[in-house]
Design a protein around this motif. Structure first.
Motif, PDB file in Angstrom:
ATOM      1  N   SER A  82       0.805  -1.144   0.080  1.00 15.82           N
ATOM      2  CA  SER A  82      -0.124   0.023   0.101  1.00 15.82           C
ATOM      3  C   SER A  82       0.915   1.292  -0.005  1.00 15.82           C
ATOM      4  N   MET A  83       0.087   2.301   0.056  1.00 17.67           N
ATOM      5  CA  MET A  83       0.703   3.720   0.309  1.00 17.67           C
ATOM      6  C   MET A  83       1.091   3.868   1.822  1.00 17.67           C
ATOM      7  N   SER A  84       2.241   4.514   2.036  1.00 20.15           N
ATOM      8  CA  SER A  84       2.391   4.968   3.624  1.00 20.15           C
ATOM      9  C   SER A  84       2.935   6.274   3.894  1.00 20.15           C
ATOM     10  N   ARG A  89      -0.331   3.668   7.416  1.00 16.74           N
ATOM     11  CA  ARG A  89      -0.676   3.086   5.919  1.00 16.74           C
ATOM     12  C   ARG A  89      -2.002   3.044   5.251  1.00 16.74           C
ATOM     13  N   ASP A  90      -2.012   3.105   4.263  1.00 19.56           N
ATOM     14  CA  ASP A  90      -3.483   3.214   3.609  1.00 19.56           C
ATOM     15  C   ASP A  90      -4.253   2.160   3.998  1.00 19.56           C
ATOM     16  N   GLU A 208      -1.001 -10.104  -5.294  1.00 17.25           N
ATOM     17  CA  GLU A 208      -0.278  -9.255  -4.454  1.00 17.25           C
ATOM     18  C   GLU A 208      -0.825  -7.808  -4.559  1.00 17.25           C
ATOM     19  N   ASP A 209      -1.604  -7.465  -5.761  1.00 24.08           N
ATOM     20  CA  ASP A 209      -1.868  -6.203  -5.942  1.00 24.08           C
ATOM     21  C   ASP A 209      -3.501  -5.888  -5.262  1.00 24.08           C
ATOM     22  N   SER A 210      -3.782  -6.881  -4.291  1.00 24.59           N
ATOM     23  CA  SER A 210      -5.044  -6.702  -3.624  1.00 24.59           C
ATOM     24  C   SER A 210      -4.837  -5.956  -2.533  1.00 24.59           C
ATOM     25  N   GLY A 211      -3.632  -5.630  -1.891  1.00 23.41           N
ATOM     26  CA  GLY A 211      -3.521  -4.683  -0.972  1.00 23.41           C
ATOM     27  C   GLY A 211      -4.036  -5.168   0.475  1.00 23.41           C
ATOM     28  N   SER A 218      -4.158  -1.872  -4.423  1.00 26.80           N
ATOM     29  CA  SER A 218      -3.576  -1.009  -3.398  1.00 26.80           C
ATOM     30  C   SER A 218      -3.784   0.442  -3.904  1.00 26.80           C
ATOM     31  N   PHE A 219      -3.719   0.510  -5.068  1.00 23.19           N
ATOM     32  CA  PHE A 219      -3.756   2.018  -5.836  1.00 23.19           C
ATOM     33  C   PHE A 219      -4.815   2.269  -6.744  1.00 23.19           C
ATOM     34  N   MET A 220      -5.317   3.579  -6.842  1.00 24.25           N
ATOM     35  CA  MET A 220      -6.127   4.197  -7.934  1.00 24.25           C
ATOM     36  C   MET A 220      -5.921   5.395  -8.183  1.00 24.25           C
TER      37      MET A 220
END
Length: 340
Positions: A82-84, A89-90, A208-211, A218-220
């Motif tokens: 994710s983003m942190s 973290r997100d 692993e993209d599921s976040g 994880s990202f949009m």
């Protein structure tokens, strides 16, 4: 470099790819489709600039307001999970009910008014009208230690409870009751959820993209030109934050819906993302981020359905991204896409 799975790496030169292509065509249609899959998933060597990042958002609690950060020009770390930002973290926090079912603002719009700000590398301060502020320390959670078996859109995931004091505050904030809800924490250093079944036909989406507790990835990214075009069609324009994107892209040249055709994006100097799926929309964007009120006319979803439905059951706006090269991103970073 191209990947056909989470652990396999192919290093193919352009000449080698041509040779492989010639050989595979001779093997028939199925092999040619495999060749097309491999070549389309090769990270670009050339990039072209399309704009800059206007704003960056992430949401510590699923369905609640984005993290408030007062420092200008801060960088956000993007890794596969994710983003942190400095340890926070997100979407690593999520509200569940007594049956351990996911609770979101789709049913409880007032969740969008729960604010959070970082007060130390491990501490968040939550605030909402009517209640005293709540401090949450990730390093000192009042938890029983027992896993909570929950799910995100039907995909199972285990989480850790945050404790009775936290649960009481969120129950009061959302239900106006002393109990009934729990706040749970995502405890894993990697993504452990399976893919969202609604995206099962997306060929470049990886597990692993599921976040963390994200709906899909994880990202949009949201193209501000696309939102501006939508707003021209609406009687009451909507705030782009109602779409809850991580990255808001300001295009150099106004080009609505250009993102529909992008396969790769680079933000700044390092972070590289794969466009893995369109973001199909539920009723969430109908909630006003300032008032938490639903639009009485069902907008903007109603208008989106009139021209952005395609072959999906819900209209699409924005793109889901999977991280392929980690890096740090910040507002005003240049955004690049593959140069075809």
């Amino acid at each position: 470099m191209a990947t056909s799975g989470s652990n396999t790496t192919f290093d193919l030169s352009p000449k080698a790819l041509v040779g492989v292509g010639v050989g595979l065509v001779a093997l028939g249609g199925a092999s040619y489709l495999l060749y097309r899959h491999l070549t389309r998933d090769v990270m670009p060597q050339k990039w072209r600039r399309v704009g800059t990042v206007e704003r960056i958002h992430f949401f510590p609690v699923k369905s609640c307001a984005p993290l408030q950060i007062s420092q200008p020009g801060v960088g956000y770390d993007c890794d596969v999970l994710s983003m942190s930002f400095e340890g926070i973290r997100d979407r690593t926090l999520m509200v569940v009910n007594d049956k351990n079912e996911m609770i979101t603002a789709r049913v409880y719009p007032h969740m969008t008014q729960i604010q959070s700000k970082k007060i130390s590398p491990s501490k968040l301060l939550f605030s909402v009208q009517e209640l005293p502020d709540l401090e949450l320390d990730f390093e000192n959670l009042e938890s029983s230690g027992k896993d909570v078996h929950t799910s995100v859109w039907g995909v199972p995931v285990d989480a850790m409870p945050c404790g009775d004091r936290i649960n009481k505050w969120f129950s009061q904030a959302i239900l106006n009751k002393e109990s009934g809800l729990k706040l749970v924490h995502y405890p894993y250093p990697i993504s452990v959820r399976s893919k969202n079944p609604r995206l099962k036909d997306m060929p470049f989406l990886r597990q692993e993209d599921s976040g963390t507790f994200n709906d899909a990835t994880s990202f949009m990214l949201m193209n501000l030109s696309s939102v501006a075009d939508l707003n021209k069609r609406l009687k009451n324009p909507v705030d782009v934050l109602q779409f809850r994107g991580n990255f808001e892209l300001k295009m150099d040249v106004d080009e609505p819906y250009a993102e529909d055709n992008w396969q790769w994006l680079r933000i700044g100097e390092d972070a590289v993302f794969r466009s893995v799926a369109p973001c199909t929309r539920c009723i969430f964007p109908n909630i006003n981020v300032k008032t938490a009120e639903r639009d009485p006319d069902g907008e903007p979803l109603k208008t989106l359905r009139s021209y952005r439905l395609f072959n999906y059951s819900s209209p699409a706006l924005g793109i889901h991204l999977g991280l392929r090269v980690p890096g740090k991103v910040k507002a005003n970073d240049v955004v690049y896409v593959e140069d075809k």
